[in-house]
Write an enzyme that holds these catalytic residues in place. Structure first.
Site, PDB file in Angstrom:
ATOM      1  N   ARG A  27      -1.999  17.841   7.175  1.00 16.76           N
ATOM      2  CA  ARG A  27      -1.693  16.494   7.673  1.00 16.76           C
ATOM      3  C   ARG A  27      -2.942  15.848   8.281  1.00 16.76           C
ATOM      4  O   ARG A  27      -3.129  14.636   8.198  1.00 16.76           O
ATOM      5  CB  ARG A  27      -0.589  16.566   8.736  1.00 16.76           C
ATOM      6  CG  ARG A  27       0.743  17.070   8.213  1.00 16.76           C
ATOM      7  CD  ARG A  27       1.604  15.985   7.655  1.00 16.76           C
ATOM      8  NE  ARG A  27       2.011  15.013   8.660  1.00 16.76           N
ATOM      9  CZ  ARG A  27       2.834  13.997   8.406  1.00 16.76           C
ATOM     10  NH1 ARG A  27       3.331  13.817   7.190  1.00 16.76           N
ATOM     11  NH2 ARG A  27       3.157  13.145   9.354  1.00 16.76           N
ATOM     12  N   PHE A  67      12.218  -0.398   4.533  1.00 14.96           N
ATOM     13  CA  PHE A  67      11.359  -0.176   3.363  1.00 14.96           C
ATOM     14  C   PHE A  67      11.859   0.956   2.472  1.00 14.96           C
ATOM     15  O   PHE A  67      11.220   1.282   1.476  1.00 14.96           O
ATOM     16  CB  PHE A  67       9.919   0.096   3.809  1.00 14.96           C
ATOM     17  CG  PHE A  67       9.773   1.247   4.782  1.00 14.96           C
ATOM     18  CD1 PHE A  67       9.743   2.562   4.332  1.00 14.96           C
ATOM     19  CD2 PHE A  67       9.667   1.009   6.152  1.00 14.96           C
ATOM     20  CE1 PHE A  67       9.619   3.618   5.222  1.00 14.96           C
ATOM     21  CE2 PHE A  67       9.548   2.061   7.055  1.00 14.96           C
ATOM     22  CZ  PHE A  67       9.526   3.372   6.579  1.00 14.96           C
ATOM     23  N   HIS A 104       1.430  12.490  -0.036  1.00 12.54           N
ATOM     24  CA  HIS A 104       2.470  12.981   0.865  1.00 12.54           C
ATOM     25  C   HIS A 104       2.105  14.389   1.332  1.00 12.54           C
ATOM     26  O   HIS A 104       1.600  15.187   0.544  1.00 12.54           O
ATOM     27  CB  HIS A 104       3.827  13.053   0.156  1.00 12.54           C
ATOM     28  CG  HIS A 104       4.842  13.843   0.927  1.00 12.54           C
ATOM     29  ND1 HIS A 104       5.546  13.298   1.975  1.00 12.54           N
ATOM     30  CD2 HIS A 104       5.226  15.143   0.839  1.00 12.54           C
ATOM     31  CE1 HIS A 104       6.336  14.243   2.500  1.00 12.54           C
ATOM     32  NE2 HIS A 104       6.160  15.367   1.821  1.00 12.54           N
ATOM     33  N   LYS A 107       0.874  10.690  -4.805  1.00 14.17           N
ATOM     34  CA  LYS A 107       1.861   9.687  -5.209  1.00 14.17           C
ATOM     35  C   LYS A 107       1.370   8.912  -6.443  1.00 14.17           C
ATOM     36  O   LYS A 107       0.189   9.005  -6.810  1.00 14.17           O
ATOM     37  CB  LYS A 107       2.116   8.738  -4.025  1.00 14.17           C
ATOM     38  CG  LYS A 107       2.723   9.433  -2.796  1.00 14.17           C
ATOM     39  CD  LYS A 107       2.925   8.434  -1.665  1.00 14.17           C
ATOM     40  CE  LYS A 107       3.398   9.120  -0.396  1.00 14.17           C
ATOM     41  NZ  LYS A 107       3.643   8.140   0.691  1.00 14.17           N
ATOM     42  N   ARG A 128      -6.494   9.357   3.490  1.00 17.94           N
ATOM     43  CA  ARG A 128      -6.003   7.973   3.550  1.00 17.94           C
ATOM     44  C   ARG A 128      -7.048   7.042   4.155  1.00 17.94           C
ATOM     45  O   ARG A 128      -7.197   5.891   3.720  1.00 17.94           O
ATOM     46  CB  ARG A 128      -4.698   7.909   4.343  1.00 17.94           C
ATOM     47  CG  ARG A 128      -3.486   8.469   3.581  1.00 17.94           C
ATOM     48  CD  ARG A 128      -2.308   8.648   4.508  1.00 17.94           C
ATOM     49  NE  ARG A 128      -1.075   9.037   3.834  1.00 17.94           N
ATOM     50  CZ  ARG A 128      -0.022   9.543   4.460  1.00 17.94           C
ATOM     51  NH1 ARG A 128      -0.059   9.728   5.775  1.00 17.94           N
ATOM     52  NH2 ARG A 128       1.068   9.864   3.784  1.00 17.94           N
ATOM     53  N   ASN A 133      -0.096   4.611   0.185  1.00 12.03           N
ATOM     54  CA  ASN A 133      -0.983   5.509   0.944  1.00 12.03           C
ATOM     55  C   ASN A 133      -1.296   6.820   0.216  1.00 12.03           C
ATOM     56  O   ASN A 133      -1.712   7.796   0.823  1.00 12.03           O
ATOM     57  CB  ASN A 133      -0.460   5.720   2.369  1.00 12.03           C
ATOM     58  CG  ASN A 133       0.877   6.426   2.421  1.00 12.03           C
ATOM     59  OD1 ASN A 133       1.409   6.826   1.390  1.00 12.03           O
ATOM     60  ND2 ASN A 133       1.414   6.580   3.614  1.00 12.03           N
ATOM     61  N   THR A 171      -0.303   7.867   8.776  1.00 15.62           N
ATOM     62  CA  THR A 171       0.559   7.254   7.761  1.00 15.62           C
ATOM     63  C   THR A 171       0.036   5.900   7.279  1.00 15.62           C
ATOM     64  O   THR A 171       0.023   5.631   6.078  1.00 15.62           O
ATOM     65  CB  THR A 171       1.984   7.079   8.350  1.00 15.62           C
ATOM     66  OG1 THR A 171       2.470   8.368   8.738  1.00 15.62           O
ATOM     67  CG2 THR A 171       2.927   6.468   7.334  1.00 15.62           C
TER      68      THR A 171
HETATM   69  P1  DAT Z   1       4.064  10.258   6.311  1.00 15.04           P
HETATM   70  O1  DAT Z   1       3.999   9.993   4.824  1.00 15.04           O
HETATM   71  O2  DAT Z   1       2.713  10.105   6.957  1.00 15.04           O
HETATM   72  O3  DAT Z   1       4.732  11.566   6.649  1.00 15.04           O
HETATM   73  P2  DAT Z   1       6.535   8.960   7.113  1.00 15.04           P
HETATM   74  O4  DAT Z   1       7.207  10.252   6.801  1.00 15.04           O
HETATM   75  O5  DAT Z   1       6.804   8.325   8.427  1.00 15.04           O
HETATM   76  O6  DAT Z   1       4.944   9.096   6.966  1.00 15.04           O
HETATM   77  O7  DAT Z   1       6.899   7.876   5.995  1.00 15.04           O
HETATM   78  C1  DAT Z   1       6.984   8.258   4.647  1.00 15.04           C
HETATM   79  C2  DAT Z   1       6.358   7.182   3.797  1.00 15.04           C
HETATM   80  O8  DAT Z   1       7.085   5.963   3.957  1.00 15.04           O
HETATM   81  C3  DAT Z   1       4.917   6.826   4.156  1.00 15.04           C
HETATM   82  O9  DAT Z   1       3.991   7.718   3.586  1.00 15.04           O
HETATM   83  C4  DAT Z   1       4.798   5.445   3.603  1.00 15.04           C
HETATM   84  C5  DAT Z   1       6.188   4.864   3.824  1.00 15.04           C
HETATM   85  N1  DAT Z   1       6.226   4.069   5.045  1.00 15.04           N
HETATM   86  C6  DAT Z   1       6.226   4.543   6.319  1.00 15.04           C
HETATM   87  N2  DAT Z   1       6.254   3.531   7.204  1.00 15.04           N
HETATM   88  C7  DAT Z   1       6.263   2.393   6.464  1.00 15.04           C
HETATM   89  C8  DAT Z   1       6.282   1.001   6.777  1.00 15.04           C
HETATM   90  N3  DAT Z   1       6.305   0.567   8.046  1.00 15.04           N
HETATM   91  N4  DAT Z   1       6.276   0.109   5.755  1.00 15.04           N
HETATM   92  C9  DAT Z   1       6.258   0.532   4.475  1.00 15.04           C
HETATM   93  N5  DAT Z   1       6.242   1.825   4.102  1.00 15.04           N
HETATM   94  C10 DAT Z   1       6.241   2.738   5.079  1.00 15.04           C
HETATM   95 MG    MG Z   2       6.735  12.213   6.526  1.00 14.72          MG
END
Ligand code: DAT
Ligand code: MG
Length: 133
Positions: A87, A59, A117, A11, A104, A114, A93
């Site tokens: 992963r 968000f 992706h 990212k 991470r 973070n 996450t």
């Molecule tokens: P991942 O990236 O681990 O697959 P995800 O698909 O649930 O996680 O979410 C996508 C992205 O959204 C994640 O990398 C960061 C953001 N995100 C997730 N939960 C969040 C939160 N509670 N507050 C802010 N950003 C968040």
């Molecule tokens: Mg995801």
């Protein structure tokens, strides 16, 4: 596990912080094969499509603004079990909960920044690695 491909993206925060080689080398050292790599600046529209599963979350807008805020390193990695294990290399996450030793866990602090992706299953992995990102 079968030979498969996954979509991984560094990212804008990871690119800006100079973490490309650190992250790429973790996938290389594990033994996965890099089959495509491209630096792109995603449009907001692309980001909204990429994260459409999260569109009801508070968000969502900030997340899409962030993803489209600068260069992203889009990659396709290949190997046995790479979707699930990729992963695992990435970690949870929320970096405040990711284990040390994960990308991470070692390199990030807050969920909104973070750095990386990784597709979470065959469906999203195929959708992204087959696309033109
Ligand atoms: P991942 O990236 O681990 O697959 P995800 O698909 O649930 O996680 O979410 C996508 C992205 O959204 C994640 O990398 C960061 C953001 N995100 C997730 N939960 C969040 C939160 N509670 N507050 C802010 N950003 C968040
Ligand atoms: Mg995801």
């Amino acid at each position: 596990a079968e030979m498969e491909r996954t979509f991984i993206a560094i990212k804008p925060d990871g690119v800006q912080r100079g973490l490309i080689s650190e992250i790429v080398s973790r996938f290389e050292r594990k033994g996965y094969k890099l089959v495509a790599i491209k630096l792109v600046v995603p449009s907001k529209q692309f980001a909204e499509k990429h994260y459409h599963d999260l569109k009801e979350r508070p968000f969502f807008s900030g997340l899409c603004d962030f993803l489209s805020s600068g260069p992203v390193l889009a990659m396709v990695w290949e190997g046995e079990g790479v979707i699930k294990y990729g992963r695992k290399l990435i970690g949870a996450t929320d970096p405040s909960k990711s284990e040390p030793g994960t990308i991470r866990g070692d390199l990030a602090v807050v969920v909104g920044r973070n750095i990386i992706h990784g597709s979470d299953g065959p469906e999203t992995a195929t959708r992204r690695s087959g696309s033109t990102v």
